[in-house]
Design a protein around this motif. Structure first.
Motif, PDB file in Angstrom:
ATOM      1  N   LEU A 129      41.299  41.654  40.956  1.00  0.00           N
ATOM      2  CA  LEU A 129      40.790  41.459  39.594  1.00  0.00           C
ATOM      3  C   LEU A 129      41.873  40.924  38.664  1.00  0.00           C
ATOM      4  O   LEU A 129      41.594  40.113  37.777  1.00  0.00           O
ATOM      5  CB  LEU A 129      40.226  42.777  39.056  1.00  0.00           C
ATOM      6  N   ILE A 130      43.110  41.381  38.870  1.00  0.00           N
ATOM      7  CA  ILE A 130      44.213  40.870  38.048  1.00  0.00           C
ATOM      8  C   ILE A 130      44.446  39.391  38.337  1.00  0.00           C
ATOM      9  O   ILE A 130      44.625  38.582  37.419  1.00  0.00           O
ATOM     10  CB  ILE A 130      45.495  41.687  38.317  1.00  0.00           C
ATOM     11  N   VAL A 131      44.453  39.035  39.618  1.00  0.00           N
ATOM     12  CA  VAL A 131      44.631  37.624  39.988  1.00  0.00           C
ATOM     13  C   VAL A 131      43.504  36.785  39.394  1.00  0.00           C
ATOM     14  O   VAL A 131      43.724  35.676  38.898  1.00  0.00           O
ATOM     15  CB  VAL A 131      44.680  37.477  41.522  1.00  0.00           C
ATOM     16  N   GLN A 132      42.305  37.313  39.427  1.00  0.00           N
ATOM     17  CA  GLN A 132      41.157  36.591  38.864  1.00  0.00           C
ATOM     18  C   GLN A 132      41.295  36.436  37.350  1.00  0.00           C
ATOM     19  O   GLN A 132      41.009  35.365  36.795  1.00  0.00           O
ATOM     20  CB  GLN A 132      39.868  37.341  39.206  1.00  0.00           C
ATOM     21  N   SER A 133      41.737  37.500  36.673  1.00  0.00           N
ATOM     22  CA  SER A 133      41.879  37.431  35.217  1.00  0.00           C
ATOM     23  C   SER A 133      42.988  36.473  34.792  1.00  0.00           C
ATOM     24  O   SER A 133      42.950  35.919  33.692  1.00  0.00           O
ATOM     25  CB  SER A 133      42.166  38.828  34.655  1.00  0.00           C
ATOM     26  N   LEU A 134      43.974  36.259  35.670  1.00  0.00           N
ATOM     27  CA  LEU A 134      45.041  35.305  35.368  1.00  0.00           C
ATOM     28  C   LEU A 134      44.590  33.861  35.557  1.00  0.00           C
ATOM     29  O   LEU A 134      45.306  32.929  35.168  1.00  0.00           O
ATOM     30  CB  LEU A 134      46.261  35.574  36.254  1.00  0.00           C
ATOM     31  N   GLY A 135      43.432  33.666  36.175  1.00  0.00           N
ATOM     32  CA  GLY A 135      42.906  32.324  36.379  1.00  0.00           C
ATOM     33  C   GLY A 135      43.594  31.542  37.471  1.00  0.00           C
ATOM     34  O   GLY A 135      43.589  30.304  37.444  1.00  0.00           O
ATOM     35  N   ILE A 136      44.177  32.240  38.442  1.00  0.00           N
ATOM     36  CA  ILE A 136      44.889  31.532  39.507  1.00  0.00           C
ATOM     37  C   ILE A 136      44.196  31.675  40.863  1.00  0.00           C
ATOM     38  O   ILE A 136      44.779  31.329  41.895  1.00  0.00           O
ATOM     39  CB  ILE A 136      46.345  32.037  39.620  1.00  0.00           C
ATOM     40  N   LEU A 137      42.952  32.177  40.854  1.00  0.00           N
ATOM     41  CA  LEU A 137      42.202  32.213  42.102  1.00  0.00           C
ATOM     42  C   LEU A 137      41.993  30.786  42.610  1.00  0.00           C
ATOM     43  O   LEU A 137      41.781  29.858  41.839  1.00  0.00           O
ATOM     44  CB  LEU A 137      40.837  32.883  41.893  1.00  0.00           C
ATOM     45  N   ASN A 138      42.052  30.626  43.910  1.00  0.00           N
ATOM     46  CA  ASN A 138      41.840  29.323  44.547  1.00  0.00           C
ATOM     47  C   ASN A 138      42.903  28.298  44.140  1.00  0.00           C
ATOM     48  O   ASN A 138      42.618  27.102  44.030  1.00  0.00           O
ATOM     49  CB  ASN A 138      40.441  28.791  44.232  1.00  0.00           C
ATOM     50  N   THR A 139      44.112  28.791  43.878  1.00  0.00           N
ATOM     51  CA  THR A 139      45.256  27.913  43.629  1.00  0.00           C
ATOM     52  C   THR A 139      46.433  28.425  44.464  1.00  0.00           C
ATOM     53  O   THR A 139      46.452  29.579  44.910  1.00  0.00           O
ATOM     54  CB  THR A 139      45.668  27.902  42.143  1.00  0.00           C
TER      55      THR A 139
END
Length: 286
Positions: A129-139
């Motif tokens: 969820l933290i990675v998702q909130s940072l907007g870096i999923l799929n990067t």
């Protein structure tokens, strides 16, 4: 110096043990290389176990490197390894240096706070969820940011910094040097073994990155090397079950092991001296 029969017997016993250990260490590597170069007919003839092939076949490597996804994944892995290791070393050094100074206010609290993270963590879902909130999923940054700093490596580097003579810091401060200058011009040049040791830990971790890529990345163009190799092996296994093949799955697997490990193996000899010294010196103090 050998002075008697008992010494010669003891030395012979030691050498026998060392030779046995060396053979046990070399055999798995020899087996992997041999299987990756063994033709399909010879693998079948020997029941799937070949140590020294009578003839060589590079078809397994040709099959692996013919896939354009491998080259693309190699570039992704190289980027993550290089950039990730630089980020790791930068943050680890910044964290370890102040913790190594005994005059740091609240030093015990910060050390305790950091050590606690080695025993407890937020868990898989909160991290996602933290990675998702940072907007870096799929990067590719999802393979770098979540593991940007490791507590164990901070403690290793901190221990090394503590072993440096205190007189160096005192003389530098007398000359008017600030903390950043002391770190950059005095501490880091003397800490090459420690930096190399920690850098190797981070480098190997990034190169072997698999679970994080499966968890955070869905775009196949951004998959790192280990994920692509795994997908290729699964595809070769399904092909072997469905149709006649000329390259055994075992050869593909061993060729994939060599392809994934060779770059790290090639780099290690150049930093082995620093790595060994860093492990010894960094473990002197806690």
């Amino acid at each position: 110096m050998v002075t008697g029969k008992s010494d010669r017997v003891f030395n012979g016993f030691v050498y026998a043990i060392l030779i046995a250990v060396a053979l046990m260490s070399i055999f798995p590597l020899l087996y992997v290389v041999s299987m990756s170069l063994t033709p399909y007919s010879e693998v079948v003839k020997n029941g799937g176990f070949v140590v020294i092939p009578r003839s060589l076949s590079f078809e397994a490597y040709e099959r692996i490197f013919a896939d354009p996804a491998l080259g693309r994944s190699m570039l992704v892995t190289v980027f993550v390894t290089v950039v990730g290791t630089i980020v790791n070393l930068l943050l680890t050094t910044i964290a370890a240096y102040p913790l190594s100074r005994r005059n740091l206010k609240g030093r015990t609290f910060f050390l305790l706070f950091i050590v606690v993270t080695m025993l407890f963590n937020g868990g898989l879902i909160p991290t996602y969820l933290i990675v998702q909130s940072l907007g870096i999923l799929n990067t590719v940054w999802s393979l770098i940011v979540p593991g940007a700093i490791a507590t164990f490596n901070v403690l290793v580097m901190k221990s090394f910094f503590e072993n440096l003579p205190e007189e160096l810091f005192e003389s530098a401060k007398i000359d008017g040097a600030k903390e950043f200058r002391i770190l950059w011009q005095i501490v880091l040049p003397l800490s090459v073994p420690s930096v190399m040791t920690v850098g190797l830990f981070y480098m190997v971790g990034h190169w072997n990155s698999f679970f994080s890529a499966v968890l955070y990345i869905t775009d196949s163009d951004l998959h790192p090397l280990q994920v692509v190799i795994r997908n290729m092996l699964l595809l070769s296994q399904s092909s072997e079950l469905q149709a006649e093949v000329t390259v055994p799955t075992a050869a593909m697997q061993m060729a994939a092991v060599i392809a994934g490990s060779l770059p790290i193996i090639a780099v290690y000899p150049f930093i082995q001296k620093h790595f060994t010294k860093g492990m010894l010196l960094g473990a002197i103090k806690g």
